[in-house]
Enzyme design. Sequence first.
Site, PDB file in Angstrom:
ATOM      1  N   HIS A  85       0.824  -1.208   0.000  1.00 39.87           N
ATOM      2  CA  HIS A  85       0.000   0.000   0.000  1.00 39.87           C
ATOM      3  C   HIS A  85       0.858   1.259   0.000  1.00 39.87           C
ATOM      4  CE1 HIS A  85      -4.296  -1.425   1.088  1.00 39.87           C
ATOM      5  NE2 HIS A  85      -3.646  -2.400   0.476  1.00 39.87           N
ATOM      6  N   SER A  95       5.316   7.072   2.836  1.00 41.01           N
ATOM      7  CA  SER A  95       4.278   8.096   3.011  1.00 41.01           C
ATOM      8  C   SER A  95       3.081   7.548   3.780  1.00 41.01           C
ATOM      9  CB  SER A  95       3.831   8.649   1.659  1.00 41.01           C
ATOM     10  OG  SER A  95       3.317   7.621   0.822  1.00 41.01           O
ATOM     11  N   ASP A 272       2.752 -20.317   1.136  1.00 39.61           N
ATOM     12  CA  ASP A 272       2.912 -21.433   0.207  1.00 39.61           C
ATOM     13  C   ASP A 272       2.090 -21.147  -1.047  1.00 39.61           C
ATOM     14  OD1 ASP A 272       0.244 -21.925   0.960  1.00 39.61           O
ATOM     15  OD2 ASP A 272       0.808 -23.470   2.409  1.00 39.61           O
TER      16      ASP A 272
END
Length: 346
Positions: A85, A95, A272
């Site tokens: 993100h 940020s 996995d």
Amino acid sequence: MAISKLIPTLVLFVLFSFDVSVAHPGLGFGWGSNSPIGGSFYSNLYPQFYQFSCPQADEIVMTVLEKAIAKEPRMAASLLRLHFHDCFVQGCDASILLDDSATIRSEKNAGPNKNSVRGFQVIDEIKAKLEQACPQTVSCADILALAARGSTILSGGPSWELPLGRRDSRTASLNGANTNIPAPNSTIQNLLTMFQRKGLNEEDLVSLSGGHTIGVARCTTFKQRLYNQNGNNQPDETLERSYYYGLRSICPPTGGDNNISPLDLASPARFDNTYFKLLLWGKGLLTSDEVLLTGNVGKTGALVKAYAEDERLFFQQFAKSMVNMGNIQPLTGFNGEIRKSCHVIN
């Protein structure tokens, strides 16, 4: 006479005209001291960035992560997501860690992040320990990248050689966080477009989506699939029947928006390739997961099948794609800063 006066000046110029990559790492510059031959720290990230300025950086990060993930295995997925993100909004510049202030509108309040992204306290703990060992040397942006790799390793996933040398932004973009982070109900074309804007391709999209092999999602992100996928008050027909009924018990038609379900119901804390196997069985949790297989655009479906069959192939591509993502618009050189505290600018 003029020449003799000039000689001392030339000597001083030669003495002090050294490669700035060997400069002292303090004073907030966060410079490393082992730049690649022929390279420049202004434009390149490289794994040895802290080799001399803070050689214990990765060890410090891993020590904090081991305790945090042992206490709460879900934290590994949270830290991996935090890096994602961050990178998708004005680059990998930390940020996302900035709080609201007189000059900052925090990305934490954006739709994709509010009451969702987490792990800030772990990043703060890592930063505090690094500041004790190597003051104003290791950036918060690099801490996010190191934490994402460490979380993957500690969950049983691959490791990779991680380029370092990012610096921290002095700004955040609330609007960017609202528009650049893919939504859980994205179509395959939306996903491809958003990844392509960041310089990433289909292999990156599918392999990075495989990060959903760990972690959970809130009911609000998948409720539409259960009750009104296409605006006709019907469920998503691609959902396997028993999985569908199990999700209904977690996520009722009204209320329960913050109830959670594992993204990978078979091995939710282990990194996995089960995520891809579940997609083939109609047991992907989010629309943005399912469309990788059924979107019928490009080769995403073929990649899902390939990674489901070959975990090693998935691990190799995931490692490459994490490096690719971590290279999105980093601040280097004199751009940005090395924050003393990750949630405020200096």
